[in-house]
Design a protein around this motif. Structure first.
Motif, PDB file in Angstrom:
ATOM      1  N   ARG A  60      17.978  28.649 -54.441  1.00 54.58           N
ATOM      2  CA  ARG A  60      18.668  29.879 -54.037  1.00 54.58           C
ATOM      3  C   ARG A  60      17.736  31.063 -53.929  1.00 54.58           C
ATOM      4  O   ARG A  60      18.100  32.097 -53.435  1.00 54.58           O
ATOM      5  N   ARG A  61      16.525  30.921 -54.364  1.00 55.04           N
ATOM      6  CA  ARG A  61      15.567  32.012 -54.282  1.00 55.04           C
ATOM      7  C   ARG A  61      15.397  32.472 -52.833  1.00 55.04           C
ATOM      8  O   ARG A  61      15.165  33.632 -52.583  1.00 55.04           O
ATOM      9  N   GLY A  62      15.508  31.552 -51.867  1.00 55.34           N
ATOM     10  CA  GLY A  62      15.322  31.893 -50.465  1.00 55.34           C
ATOM     11  C   GLY A  62      16.577  32.329 -49.751  1.00 55.34           C
ATOM     12  O   GLY A  62      16.533  32.633 -48.564  1.00 55.34           O
ATOM     13  N   ASP A  63      17.718  32.360 -50.449  1.00 56.41           N
ATOM     14  CA  ASP A  63      18.967  32.783 -49.810  1.00 56.41           C
ATOM     15  C   ASP A  63      18.832  34.192 -49.252  1.00 56.41           C
ATOM     16  O   ASP A  63      18.248  35.068 -49.875  1.00 56.41           O
ATOM     17  N   GLY A  64      19.420  34.386 -48.073  1.00 56.54           N
ATOM     18  CA  GLY A  64      19.410  35.707 -47.460  1.00 56.54           C
ATOM     19  C   GLY A  64      20.561  36.573 -47.940  1.00 56.54           C
ATOM     20  O   GLY A  64      21.334  36.204 -48.828  1.00 56.54           O
ATOM     21  N   LEU A  65      20.690  37.724 -47.310  1.00 58.58           N
ATOM     22  CA  LEU A  65      21.709  38.692 -47.715  1.00 58.58           C
ATOM     23  C   LEU A  65      23.123  38.161 -47.519  1.00 58.58           C
ATOM     24  O   LEU A  65      24.009  38.444 -48.328  1.00 58.58           O
ATOM     25  N   VAL A  66      23.353  37.402 -46.452  1.00 54.00           N
ATOM     26  CA  VAL A  66      24.706  36.907 -46.188  1.00 54.00           C
ATOM     27  C   VAL A  66      25.162  35.962 -47.301  1.00 54.00           C
ATOM     28  O   VAL A  66      26.242  36.132 -47.868  1.00 54.00           O
ATOM     29  N   ALA A  67      24.351  34.971 -47.627  1.00 51.77           N
ATOM     30  CA  ALA A  67      24.723  34.013 -48.678  1.00 51.77           C
ATOM     31  C   ALA A  67      24.909  34.715 -50.019  1.00 51.77           C
ATOM     32  O   ALA A  67      25.844  34.425 -50.769  1.00 51.77           O
TER      33      ALA A  67
END
Length: 101
Positions: A60-67
């Motif tokens: 989840r470290r790479g999740d963007g703003l939407v997620a």
């Protein structure tokens, strides 16, 4: 223009979320309509911030703003439901426009 925050180049997705989106979500839960806009020149990282960075795994470290926004909104809705015994209904729209047309 008014800036809410200026983040250094070394900022993470989480830093950006906490500075720019989390406060909007809190206001929205209080009944305020909000929007988060990413605007700037090409190839400056807006899509990566918006959608996230590919990680090759479920990190989840790479999740963007939407997620991050969806996860935070759903967690808040569950907390409110547990605390108040009532459900919360909300709508969220995501629009990604590329180019000048």
């Amino acid at each position: 223009f008014e800036l809410d925050a200026v983040l250094p180049y070394s900022s993470t997705q989480e830093d950006l979320f906490r500075a720019a989106v989390a406060p909007l979500l809190e206001e929205t839960l209080g009944g305020v309509n909000n929007a988060c806009l990413l605007y700037g020149s090409s190839l400056t990282g807006k899509s990566g911030s918006f959608a996230g960075l590919p990680t090759g795994q479920q990190v989840r470290r790479g999740d963007g703003l939407v997620a991050r926004a969806v996860r935070s909104a759903l967690n808040s809705a569950k907390r409110l439901k547990d605390a108040m015994g009532s459900e919360l209904t909300f709508e969220m729209s995501v629009v990604d426009i590329h180019g000048s047309q």
